[in-house]
Design an enzyme around this catalytic site. Structure first.
Site, PDB file in Angstrom:
ATOM      1  N   GLU A  34       0.807  -1.232  -0.040  1.00 18.85           N
ATOM      2  CA  GLU A  34      -0.132   0.017  -0.002  1.00 18.85           C
ATOM      3  C   GLU A  34       0.995   1.221  -0.054  1.00 18.85           C
ATOM      4  O   GLU A  34       1.685   1.471   0.842  1.00 18.85           O
ATOM      5  CB  GLU A  34      -0.776  -0.008   1.229  1.00 18.85           C
ATOM      6  CG  GLU A  34      -1.537   1.144   1.521  1.00 18.85           C
ATOM      7  CD  GLU A  34      -2.314   1.715   0.215  1.00 18.85           C
ATOM      8  OE1 GLU A  34      -3.369   0.970  -0.068  1.00 18.85           O
ATOM      9  OE2 GLU A  34      -2.189   3.031  -0.106  1.00 18.85           O
ATOM     10  N   THR A  43     -12.250   3.362  -1.155  1.00 21.45           N
ATOM     11  CA  THR A  43     -13.261   2.873  -0.391  1.00 21.45           C
ATOM     12  C   THR A  43     -13.992   3.525   0.494  1.00 21.45           C
ATOM     13  O   THR A  43     -14.932   3.394   0.994  1.00 21.45           O
ATOM     14  CB  THR A  43     -12.787   1.360  -0.289  1.00 21.45           C
ATOM     15  OG1 THR A  43     -12.308   0.724  -1.686  1.00 21.45           O
ATOM     16  CG2 THR A  43     -13.963   0.497   0.274  1.00 21.45           C
ATOM     17  N   GLU A 255     -27.696  17.933  -7.098  1.00 22.24           N
ATOM     18  CA  GLU A 255     -28.320  18.593  -8.426  1.00 22.24           C
ATOM     19  C   GLU A 255     -29.516  19.248  -7.656  1.00 22.24           C
ATOM     20  O   GLU A 255     -30.005  20.274  -8.138  1.00 22.24           O
ATOM     21  CB  GLU A 255     -28.552  17.692  -9.249  1.00 22.24           C
ATOM     22  CG  GLU A 255     -27.350  17.294  -9.886  1.00 22.24           C
ATOM     23  CD  GLU A 255     -27.595  16.302 -11.188  1.00 22.24           C
ATOM     24  OE1 GLU A 255     -26.709  15.762 -11.519  1.00 22.24           O
ATOM     25  OE2 GLU A 255     -28.669  16.320 -11.416  1.00 22.24           O
ATOM     26  N   ARG A 279     -24.271  18.372 -16.915  1.00 21.21           N
ATOM     27  CA  ARG A 279     -23.099  18.214 -15.939  1.00 21.21           C
ATOM     28  C   ARG A 279     -22.001  18.735 -16.838  1.00 21.21           C
ATOM     29  O   ARG A 279     -21.260  19.748 -16.218  1.00 21.21           O
ATOM     30  CB  ARG A 279     -22.808  17.162 -15.467  1.00 21.21           C
ATOM     31  CG  ARG A 279     -23.811  16.538 -14.257  1.00 21.21           C
ATOM     32  CD  ARG A 279     -23.556  15.249 -14.037  1.00 21.21           C
ATOM     33  NE  ARG A 279     -24.292  14.626 -12.782  1.00 21.21           N
ATOM     34  CZ  ARG A 279     -23.988  13.826 -12.148  1.00 21.21           C
ATOM     35  NH1 ARG A 279     -22.855  13.301 -12.352  1.00 21.21           N
ATOM     36  NH2 ARG A 279     -24.722  13.690 -10.819  1.00 21.21           N
ATOM     37  N   ARG A 422     -21.418   4.964 -13.831  1.00 21.09           N
ATOM     38  CA  ARG A 422     -21.801   4.001 -12.750  1.00 21.09           C
ATOM     39  C   ARG A 422     -23.006   4.302 -12.160  1.00 21.09           C
ATOM     40  O   ARG A 422     -22.864   5.451 -11.603  1.00 21.09           O
ATOM     41  CB  ARG A 422     -20.344   3.775 -12.098  1.00 21.09           C
ATOM     42  CG  ARG A 422     -20.430   3.132 -10.885  1.00 21.09           C
ATOM     43  CD  ARG A 422     -19.236   3.422  -9.806  1.00 21.09           C
ATOM     44  NE  ARG A 422     -19.350   4.940  -9.433  1.00 21.09           N
ATOM     45  CZ  ARG A 422     -19.850   5.238  -8.414  1.00 21.09           C
ATOM     46  NH1 ARG A 422     -20.451   4.323  -7.415  1.00 21.09           N
ATOM     47  NH2 ARG A 422     -19.721   6.551  -8.032  1.00 21.09           N
TER      48      ARG A 422
END
Ligand code: ADP
Length: 450
Positions: A34, A43, A255, A279, A422
């Site tokens: 890491e 995450t 929004e 956007r 996504r």
């Protein structure tokens, strides 16, 4: 210094940690590299939940859902450019990810409705906590119980290979010392590249000047390392952005704040666009303003109508003025200009006609209920859909369409699952479903090498 392990995992985010737990439970000896001094990557920043269909918790709550509906929603939400094999594997294995998380003491028993989902399927902790903040400590505790080591401040720099098979990783520690890790299999779980402006501008020149909501380690190292051993990439130009991200904390401002009446003004105190455009158009327009930011201006009515705004006010990221002139003073905007901008806007609302900029929706309430508020926003990169090409076994695919032996990848570093967009709740599901798969497949492969 040379080390060896059955499996080396690059990245201690959700995908890497899930892979490590599965690989260890399959009997493999695992080490995680890491580069940051902490685990969790993007995450730990995730707020919503984990999408899954036909789960025990949905059944308990009599929620109708199906794997097919999750496949369809993911595909339609992804603008129908997703890799269907990945989407199908993902949805079919989502309920098993929920069971697995429950078995390792992660609470995902609450089920909420997410945007773009036909049925409620966003699983999250019952106490309302943001999912990342609970999930990362649970995964870390499971690593500890299995005595899996995370080497912090250790940056992987290169994949080692021999005869086309990946068999290790080169890395540098925080003192700049080079380390070599020999392994039977390597899993890339380095996350996306939403914090690497050079890289996202390379794929998307129109994103120049965007800031990011990502953690600083999201620099796309895994993609670069994989490409160096012949890996193919997909959809790297598919990048999720948001035009209204608060500039000091990178908090995304919904929004719906504009829908409920807020407008944009620039540092000169003037409106510059219809706030309800798409956007990408809004992002470009904000970057053209002095200082490359805008203020969202709202009044007490809007503040009262949204809990998220009240929370952001508590957080200290919203400026307040008892009058418009007060607000202008704090923002160092000319008070006369701001007052006249708001007067013209209020007239547009009264006449349902925004003559200046042609805004057609969110014209229901004017800005007349003191006190007034401002949020300083600029556009930011949020999530990188594209990345390393994998198959449903999480094997990395090379430019000839073959899998690269010994090399696996999972999580935001990969591409194909999310296609062109996504859905909220699909990132955490992705890292659990494919992180687990990478651990299982890499350990099975590593065993054949012993
Ligand atoms: P995912 O959601 O796919 O698990 P995250 O962003 O949560 O991705 O985690 C990815 C992790 O990988 C981060 O903690 C990041 O710091 C780490 N990382 C990125 N590049 C490297 C690298 N070159 N070497 C080691 N770790 C890396």
């Amino acid at each position: 210094t040379v080390y060896s392990a059955d499996i080396v995992i690059i990245g201690a985010g959700g995908a890497g940690m899930a892979a490590a737990i599965e690989a260890s439970d399959a009997g493999a000896n695992v080490v995680i590299l890491e580069k940051m001094s902490y685990a969790g990557g993007n995450t730990i920043r995730s707020e919503g939940g984990l999408n899954a269909a036909e789960t025990v918790f949905q059944k308990e709550k009599n929620i109708e859902d199906s794997v097919q509906s999750m496949i369809d929603d993911t595909y339609i939400g992804g603008k129908e450019i997703n890799n269907m094999e990945l989407v199908t594997y993902f949805a079919e294995n989502s309920a098993a990810a929920i069971d697995w998380l429950t078995s390792i003491n992660m609470d995902v028993s609450d089920v909420a409705q997410g945007a773009g989902a036909t049925y409620p399927r966003m699983h999250r902790p019952a106490d309302g906590s943001k999912i990342g903040g609970v999930l990362v400590p649970v995964l870390m505790k499971n690593l500890e119980e299995r005595q899996i080591t995370i080497l912090y401040n250790t940056t992987a720099t290169e994949l080692l290979s021999e005869n086309g098979e990946v068999n290790g990783v080169k890395a540098v520690d925080k003192n700049g010392e080079e380390l070599v890790f020999n392994a039977n299999a390597v899993i890339i779980a380095t996350g996306g590249f939403g914090a690497n402006e050079d890289l996202y501008v390379k794929y998307r020149p129109d994103l120049k000047g965007f800031t990011t909501t990502n953690h600083p380690g999201a620099t796309g190292d895994g993609i670069v390392m994989a490409e160096a051993v012949g890996a193919d990439t997909v959809d790297t130009d598919q990048i999720q952005t948001n035009p209204t991200v608060e500039v000091t904390t990178n908090t995304v401002i919904s929004e719906s704040v504009r829908g409920k009446g807020a407008i944009f003004v620039n540092q000169d105190g003037k409106r510059f666009i219809s706030e309800m455009l798409t956007r990408d158009v809004l992002s470009t327009a904000i970057l053209e303003q002095p200082g490359k930011y805008a203020y969202m201006i709202l009044d007490q009515n809007t503040m009262d109508s949204m809990k998220a705004l009240q929370e952001n006010y508590e957080k200290g990221i919203i400026t307040k003025g008892e009058t418009l002139a007060d607000l202008a003073g704090v923002l160092e905007i000319d008070a006369d200009v701001l007052e006249s901008t708001i007067a013209v806007w209020n007239e547009a609302v009264a006449n349902k006609n925004d003559a200046e900029f042609g805004r057609e929706t969110g014209l229901d309430v004017d800005l007349s209920q003191a006190p007034y508020y401002a949020i300083k926003v600029s556009p930011a990169v949020h999530y990188t859909m594209g990345g390393i090409k994998i198959n449903t076994l999480t094997e990395v695919i090379n430019v000839d369409g073959d899998s690269i032996k010994g090399l696996y990848a999972a999580g935001e570093v990969t591409g194909g699952l999310h296609g062109g967009n996504r859905l909220g709740g699909n990132a955490v599901a992705d890292i659990m479903v494919f992180g687990r798969q990478a651990g299982i497949q890499a350990s099975a492969y590593a065993e054949t090498k012993d």
